[in-house]
Design a protein around this motif. Structure first.
Motif, mmCIF file in Angstrom:
data_model
loop_
_atom_site.group_PDB
_atom_site.id
_atom_site.type_symbol
_atom_site.label_atom_id
_atom_site.label_comp_id
_atom_site.label_asym_id
_atom_site.label_seq_id
_atom_site.Cartn_x
_atom_site.Cartn_y
_atom_site.Cartn_z
ATOM 1 N N TYR A 51 -8.492 -6.825 -0.295
ATOM 2 C CA TYR A 51 -7.847 -6.783 0.800
ATOM 3 C C TYR A 51 -7.046 -7.906 1.249
ATOM 4 O O TYR A 51 -6.452 -8.168 2.267
ATOM 5 N N LEU B 185 -8.404 -1.589 5.475
ATOM 6 C CA LEU B 185 -8.698 -0.276 5.229
ATOM 7 C C LEU B 185 -8.015 0.656 5.977
ATOM 8 O O LEU B 185 -7.385 1.686 5.565
ATOM 9 N N TYR B 186 -7.658 0.166 7.372
ATOM 10 C CA TYR B 186 -6.740 0.956 8.225
ATOM 11 C C TYR B 186 -5.433 0.988 7.541
ATOM 12 O O TYR B 186 -4.469 2.086 7.535
ATOM 13 N N CYS C 194 0.783 -1.276 -0.137
ATOM 14 C CA CYS C 194 0.115 -0.022 0.062
ATOM 15 C C CYS C 194 0.834 1.116 -0.034
ATOM 16 O O CYS C 194 0.468 2.141 -0.780
ATOM 17 N N SER D 201 1.000 3.827 -2.911
ATOM 18 C CA SER D 201 0.713 5.435 -2.682
ATOM 19 C C SER D 201 1.857 6.187 -3.168
ATOM 20 O O SER D 201 1.561 7.389 -3.559
ATOM 21 N N GLN E 14 -4.332 0.586 4.518
ATOM 22 C CA GLN E 14 -4.445 1.687 3.221
ATOM 23 C C GLN E 14 -4.204 3.032 3.656
ATOM 24 O O GLN E 14 -3.669 3.731 3.083
ATOM 25 N N LYS E 15 -5.303 3.433 4.590
ATOM 26 C CA LYS E 15 -5.277 4.545 5.173
ATOM 27 C C LYS E 15 -4.102 5.233 5.810
ATOM 28 O O LYS E 15 -3.428 6.334 5.624
ATOM 29 N N VAL F 109 -8.094 4.168 -2.032
ATOM 30 C CA VAL F 109 -9.235 3.113 -1.412
ATOM 31 C C VAL F 109 -9.306 2.083 -2.344
ATOM 32 O O VAL F 109 -9.624 2.312 -3.388
ATOM 33 N N SER F 110 -9.055 0.818 -1.969
ATOM 34 C CA SER F 110 -9.072 -0.409 -2.834
ATOM 35 C C SER F 110 -9.904 -1.441 -2.139
ATOM 36 O O SER F 110 -9.908 -1.717 -1.004
ATOM 37 N N GLU G 42 -11.689 -6.490 6.618
ATOM 38 C CA GLU G 42 -11.971 -5.313 5.825
ATOM 39 C C GLU G 42 -11.473 -4.194 6.765
ATOM 40 O O GLU G 42 -10.536 -3.436 6.255
#
Length: 271
Positions: free
Chosen positions: A241, A250-251, A225, A229, A253-254, A237-238, A246
């Motif tokens: 996973y 997502l955490y 990630c 980036s 990725q963020k 946001v993808s 999930e």
């Protein structure tokens, strides 16, 4: 019953062979295509969990085609890579849009004197070869992470700054940021994102439970990630996973995206 058992054994053997074959894909030149050509130069910190494939899949969900090439060998250093005919050959052939590279996990964490002698000259040489073969290439210095317990005893010297995880991470940060700056490249701040997760979410173990310095699947996903980036120059946001929950994916990725976005000038991305 015997037939079913035999089929079960055969399926396990086939799966084992498949996994072993996948694990051996450490040197590979991607076919020419309309995809973004990315060469990964490194070692097990890249090939664990097939991190380049994770990055390719993440990018594909963003309608971005990435073709990863690999020149990877366990424990390999920049100096060692420069003695590899395969790598020298594909760098000369060129055609790369990005070259993502990292040294052995311990080497850039040593004293400034040692890093200047044993790391920086070889990083510069690889960078120069990459640009000679691919004049428009962007070199990305993949900042790795400190070992969970500080530098391993087998690699430990009397230099105290890398004897703890946080101390080792700070040394790696400096070394990789300087390599990127000195060679006109970009730094993928994986280690910085990693430290943020360590501080914020100790429930997410980025380290392999086996040895406490290689990446877990979560660690490899965070690296993928962060590097993606860095290439994009922004968060994303993808829906891919990599089999992680999930919320965790997502955490990660963020965190990767924010680490890049908050440090654009520091890592060498011009706005």
């Amino acid at each position: 019953m015997r037939i079913t058992f035999k089929l079960f054994i055969i399926s396990i053997l086939l799966a084992t062979v498949s996994q072993a074959q996948a694990a051996t894909i450490k040197k590979q030149r991607a076919a020419e295509s309309d995809s973004i050509q990315v060469l990964f130069i490194g070692n097990s910190f890249t090939f664990y969990n097939d991190m380049p494939e994770m990055m390719r899949r993440l990018a594909s969900t963003l309608n971005l085609k990435i073709a990863p090439s690999r020149s990877l060998k366990g424990g390999q250093t920049f100096e060692g890579h420069l003695m590899d005919p395969f790598l020298l050959g594909i760098l000369k052939d060129g055609g790369f849009d990005y070259v993502v590279m990292h040294d052995a996990s311990h080497r850039p964490s040593y004293s400034t004197k040692d890093v200047m002698r044993d790391v920086y000259p070889y990083a510069h040489k690889i960078d120069s070869l990459a640009k000679a073969g691919s004049p428009n290439v962007k070199t990305i210095y993949y900042m790795t992470w400190g070992h969970k317990d500080g530098i391993r005893a087998a690699k430990r010297t009397d230099y105290p700054l890398n004897h703890t995880y946080h101390g080792m991470q700070q040394r790696l940060n400096t070394s990789y940021l300087e390599m990127a700056h000195d060679n006109g490249g970009i730094c993928a701040p994986v280690g910085m994102a990693w430290e943020r997760v360590v501080n914020e979410r100790p429930d997410i173990d980025l380290f392999s439970a086996k040895d406490r310095y290689h990446p877990s699947k979560e660690g490899s996903y965070l690296a993928a990630c962060t590097i993606l980036s860095t290439i994009l120059g922004k968060p994303f946001v993808s829906p891919y996973y990599a089999g992680l929950p999930e919320e965790v994916a997502l955490y990660l990725q963020k965190t990767a995206g924010e680490t890049v976005a908050d440090n654009l000038a520091l890592i060498g991305i011009k706005q």
